[in-house]
Scaffold this active site. Structure first.
Site, PDB file in Angstrom:
ATOM      1  N   CYS A  84      39.033  39.582  19.989  1.00  0.00           N
ATOM      2  CA  CYS A  84      38.532  38.492  20.834  1.00  0.00           C
ATOM      3  C   CYS A  84      38.204  37.249  20.011  1.00  0.00           C
ATOM      4  CB  CYS A  84      37.309  38.952  21.607  1.00  0.00           C
ATOM      5  SG  CYS A  84      37.602  40.499  22.473  1.00  0.00           S
ATOM      6  N   CYS A 207      30.007  42.230  32.711  1.00  0.00           N
ATOM      7  CA  CYS A 207      31.254  42.203  31.947  1.00  0.00           C
ATOM      8  C   CYS A 207      31.962  40.871  32.122  1.00  0.00           C
ATOM      9  CB  CYS A 207      32.183  43.316  32.415  1.00  0.00           C
ATOM     10  SG  CYS A 207      31.448  44.954  32.358  1.00  0.00           S
ATOM     11  N   SER A 208      32.606  40.407  31.060  1.00  0.00           N
ATOM     12  CA  SER A 208      33.395  39.180  31.166  1.00  0.00           C
ATOM     13  C   SER A 208      34.635  39.467  32.009  1.00  0.00           C
ATOM     14  CB  SER A 208      33.769  38.675  29.782  1.00  0.00           C
ATOM     15  OG  SER A 208      34.426  39.685  29.053  1.00  0.00           O
ATOM     16  N   ILE A 210      38.675  39.410  33.251  1.00  0.00           N
ATOM     17  CA  ILE A 210      40.042  39.613  32.764  1.00  0.00           C
ATOM     18  C   ILE A 210      40.852  38.441  33.297  1.00  0.00           C
ATOM     19  CG2 ILE A 210      42.061  41.096  32.946  1.00  0.00           C
ATOM     20  CD1 ILE A 210      39.977  43.442  33.385  1.00  0.00           C
ATOM     21  N   LYS A 329      31.952  35.039  30.768  1.00  0.00           N
ATOM     22  CA  LYS A 329      31.469  35.685  31.974  1.00  0.00           C
ATOM     23  C   LYS A 329      31.998  35.020  33.251  1.00  0.00           C
ATOM     24  CE  LYS A 329      29.400  38.406  34.403  1.00  0.00           C
ATOM     25  NZ  LYS A 329      30.526  38.119  35.221  1.00  0.00           N
ATOM     26  N   HIS A 333      37.898  35.177  30.257  1.00  0.00           N
ATOM     27  CA  HIS A 333      38.080  35.636  28.873  1.00  0.00           C
ATOM     28  C   HIS A 333      39.521  36.068  28.612  1.00  0.00           C
ATOM     29  CE1 HIS A 333      37.351  37.251  24.999  1.00  0.00           C
ATOM     30  NE2 HIS A 333      36.926  38.448  25.329  1.00  0.00           N
TER      31      HIS A 333
END
Lengths: 386, 101
Positions: A84, A207-208, A210, A329, A333
């Site tokens: 990342c 969770c960030s 997709i 977030k 991402h």
């Protein structure tokens, strides 16, 4: 070494995109070149952050492809992979190339296309950013690793579930103001707290996202930067550090050593203190990760990072707004793009061009980009032109 | 319980090999009681591809020192807790499994 400045910045909207991996990269690159008022023939080197082109869309070797699609010609093209933090590494290599005098103009981009894969497939692809032999093989995913980290942080430092959830509420409130963000709407504290569990204590809203997307910036020597942009943004520090990704190798899983080291190095390079930073883009791959990074970078004492979002210091209008872009977030991402997108956001902010999410009078911004469970960290500090 | 500890990086393995899969240094055999405590844990509800959910993951600190990531057997009625005692119950196709005491 000479000073380096950003004279162009470009981005694609983040989210579910129809464009191919390569086309996304090329669009961001063209936007950045146009912003700099430079033709592609002026670029001397191209650095591209991309994590998993092969795994997500079956395509590797994409740096020369994006370069070709952008019209860069025969320039050296290098793809950087640091999970990342791939984008942050690309940025750092570009800074070094210009600072050393090797090239006068470097183009930096980051890109990822992820939404074509199923969620569990994506989880498995991302798990390869950890130590597969001792983590993924046991059934560990990134949410699971950060679930373990979050629970230990709560246990050792008294961080509460509410404090962690507030990070999501804050970053969504910021992302709502970013027209390029993947999700531009608020979430409430109960929505975050009561969301479907992913890897407890973390739920869906911890969770960030997709996402697909790309970002790019153009670098040149600071001494000539004002000829190419009326508000060049100076790179005051570019630092990077590493650690083992495996949680079982770490003495303390509530802190990331690579962030501490890269942060110390960055502040030392810039000759600045924490109080000098007006805003920061922090790698919130999970809500918990933002809290830990704020502590590791020295903005909060250990165990105090949760106060940032709850008490408003890290909100727009606070002492040091964090993730005005919406962060991973809410902005999204696309893994390889993230580090460069952080630089893009700071560039807008330091030029005073961030619109509804502008931090008034922003002069110094910090970008923190973390790879995997802390194995790679890039920290950049940028400054507005006086 | 038999463990194999890397003389170089200290990584703990439950299966024998000549060299450490992580750093390539030589391995040392180390008998272990199989007892440990939960350093942290997470119940995974959205998991890796092909792995039925939910399942319990734990970072287990062995009595002899060192930590390993493992599954916690989910046929227990007791809730896991940090500091809770666990004992090694075997190797599965997803690696080491511990059960709560």
């Amino acid at each position: 070494m000479r000073g380096v400045s950003i004279v162009g910045a470009g981005i694609t909207p983040f989210g579910v995109r129809e464009e191919s991996l390569v086309a996304l990269g090329a669009i961001a690159c063209r936007n950045a070149l146009e912003d700099a008022g430079l033709g592609p023939e002026r670029i001397g080197a191209f650095f591209l952050g991309n994590f998993a082109g092969q795994a997500f869309v079956g395509q590797n070797h994409i740096a020369p492809m994006v370069a070709h699609a952008t019209g860069l010609g025969a320039v050296p093209c290098t793809r950087l992979e640091g999970a990342c933090a791939s984008g942050g590494l690309a940025m750092r290599q570009g800074v070094l190339a210009v600072a050393s005098g090797q090239v006068d103009f470097a183009l930096i981009a980051g890109v990822e296309k992820m939404t074509c894969a199923e969620t569990d497939e994506t989880a498995s692809i991302l798990a390869a950013a950890g130590d597969v032999a001792v983590e993924a093989s046991v059934g560990s995913t990134f949410p699971a690793l950060f679930g373990l980290i979050a629970r230990r942080h709560m246990h050792e430092h008294g961080t509460t579930r509410e404090e962690i959830a507030h990070v999501a509420v804050k970053n969504h409130a910021h992302g709502k103001l970013n027209p390029n963000a993947h999700i531009q709407k608020d979430v409430t504290l109960p929505q975050v707290m009561d969301a479907r569990p992913v890897a407890d204590p973390l739920g869906l809203f911890d969770c960030s996202l997709i996402s697909d997307g790309a970002a790019a910036v153009v670098l040149c020597p600071s001494e000539t930067a004002s000829a190419h942009h009326e508000k060049p943004v100076e790179v005051l520090a570019s630092a990077q550090a590493s650690d083992s990704p495996a949680l079982s190798d770490k003495r303390d899983i509530t802190t990331f050593y690579a962030t501490q080291k890269a942060g110390e190095e960055a502040f030392s390079q810039a000759g600045l203190s924490r109080e000098d930073v007006d805003l920061a883009e922090i790698h919130d791959c999970f809500t918990m990760a933002e809290i830990i990074a704020l502590e590791d970078l020295g903005f909060f004492a250990r165990g105090e990072g949760g106060r940032g979002a709850v008490e408003g210091m890290t909100k727009l209008g606070g002492a040091m707004p964090v993730n005005t872009s919406g962060g991973l977030k809410s902005k999204g991402h696309p893994v390889g793009a993230t580090g460069v997108a952080q630089i893009h956001e700071l560039t807008l902010q330091l030029r005073g061009e961030a619109g509804a999410r502008q931090v008034p009078g922003a002069e110094v911004g910090l970008a923190h980009n973390l790879g995997g469970s802390g194995a790679t960290c890039a920290v950049h500090i940028l400054g507005a032109t006086a | 319980m038999e463990t194999f500890v890397c003389a170089g990086c200290g990584r703990i393995y439950l299966e024998q090999s000549e060299r450490c899969g992580h750093c390539g240094a030589e391995m040392e055999e180390r008998p272990a009681s199989g007892r440990g405590i939960v350093y942290s844990f997470s119940s995974v509800h959205m998991g890796a591809r092909g792995m039925p959910t939910p399942y319990l993951l734990a970072l287990v600190e062995l009595e002899e020192g060192g930590r390993i990531l493992a599954r916690l057997a989910d046929d227990d009625e007791s809730e896991p807790s940090i500091g809770g005692k666990v004992i090694f119950s075997g190797l599965s196709d997803t690696g080491p499994v511990f059960r709560m005491l």
